[in-house]
Write an enzyme that holds these catalytic residues in place. Structure first.
Site, PDB file in Angstrom:
ATOM      1  N   ASP A  77      24.617  54.144  39.779  1.00 14.79           N
ATOM      2  CA  ASP A  77      25.808  53.304  39.812  1.00 14.79           C
ATOM      3  C   ASP A  77      26.222  53.027  38.369  1.00 14.79           C
ATOM      4  O   ASP A  77      25.397  52.600  37.553  1.00 14.79           O
ATOM      5  CB  ASP A  77      25.525  51.990  40.531  1.00 14.79           C
ATOM      6  N   ASP A 100      30.656  50.452  54.524  1.00 14.49           N
ATOM      7  CA  ASP A 100      29.838  49.386  53.950  1.00 14.49           C
ATOM      8  C   ASP A 100      29.957  48.157  54.834  1.00 14.49           C
ATOM      9  O   ASP A 100      31.063  47.692  55.121  1.00 14.49           O
ATOM     10  CB  ASP A 100      30.312  49.069  52.533  1.00 14.49           C
TER      11      ASP A 100
END
Length: 242
Positions: free
Chosen positions: A12, A132
């Site tokens: 990330d 998500d």
């Protein structure tokens, strides 16, 4: 590695650095160095794929770490999947031309399912949809906006329009190193035939076992690897025994 299950290290990227956030919340970040070095490290350790997310892009709606992503794609020989802030057909095409094997659509897919269909037709097996979930409700725009969409129903819909796979992230446990929950993944795996990549909460090999037994084809792992809760060597040995 066992072809039935893959563990994919997460990279990330925030402000040009490798980062992990707890529950997707800004202000909880912990930095782990240079993303390019991380990608090369995971490749050297035997990873077949790395999972890149432009965190700045996810919050701001447009890729912000493009040069870093491009350098990773130039440096590694393994598969790379990219997500975060990808909202247009042009950006998807650009990333694929840069060398990404899969592009992950989150907010754009939720707001415009037709985009998934169009891109899947043009780039077969290259478009994944990120679902998500907070409290079994899909969230978008950096996990800040709720949608009232159920992840299992959404997975079925995206399979129908041609998505190559689903990335399911349990935001409630993401980055907490407190264990995973396999119920939604298990239900999703019974509902669709496309691959499900599970993410969120992994702290041990036991958690990977839960994902595997729930029907996921792969797991994205971040904090557990960077914090040393489990090593990639341990993961490789475990997969070899499946």
């Amino acid at each position: 590695m066992n072809p039935l299950f893959e563990v994919i290290p997460a990279i990330d990227i925030q402000n040009g650095k490798t980062v992990q956030l707890v529950g997707g919340l800004r202000g909880t970040e912990k930095y782990y160095g240079d993303p390019i070095e991380c990608a090369l490290q995971w490749e050297e350790m035997g990873a077949k794929t790395v999972h890149i997310v432009d965190i700045d892009g996810a919050f701001e709606g447009e890729i912000k770490n493009k040069s870093t992503i491009e350098r990773i794609l130039e440096k590694v020989d393994i598969s790379v999947q990219v997500g975060g802030g990808i909202r247009t057909e042009e950006r998807v095409t650009e990333l694929l031309e840069m060398g990404a094997e899969r592009v992950i659509l989150g907010t754009a897919a939720i707001e415009n399912p037709t985009l998934v269909e169009v891109l899947s037709d043009k780039h077969p097996k290259c478009i994944m949809v990120s679902l998500d979930s907070k409290g079994r409700e899909i969230v978008v725009e950096g996990w800040e906006k709720r949608t009232n969409l159920d992840p299992v129903k959404a997975a079925k819909m995206y399979e129908e329009v041609g998505a190559a796979g689903i990335l399911f992230t349990d935001v409630d446990v993401e980055g907490k190193l407190e264990g995973v929950r396999g119920e939604v993944i298990e239900e999703m795996a019974r509902s669709v035939e496309i691959p499900i990549v599970a993410s969120g909460g992994v702290a041990s090999l036991k958690d990977l076992e839960i994902f595997y037994r729930s029907g996921a084809s792969a797991a994205v792992v971040g904090s557990a690897l960077y914090e040393g809760s489990i090593s990639f060597e341990e993961i490789t040995e475990w997969i070899g025994g499946l």
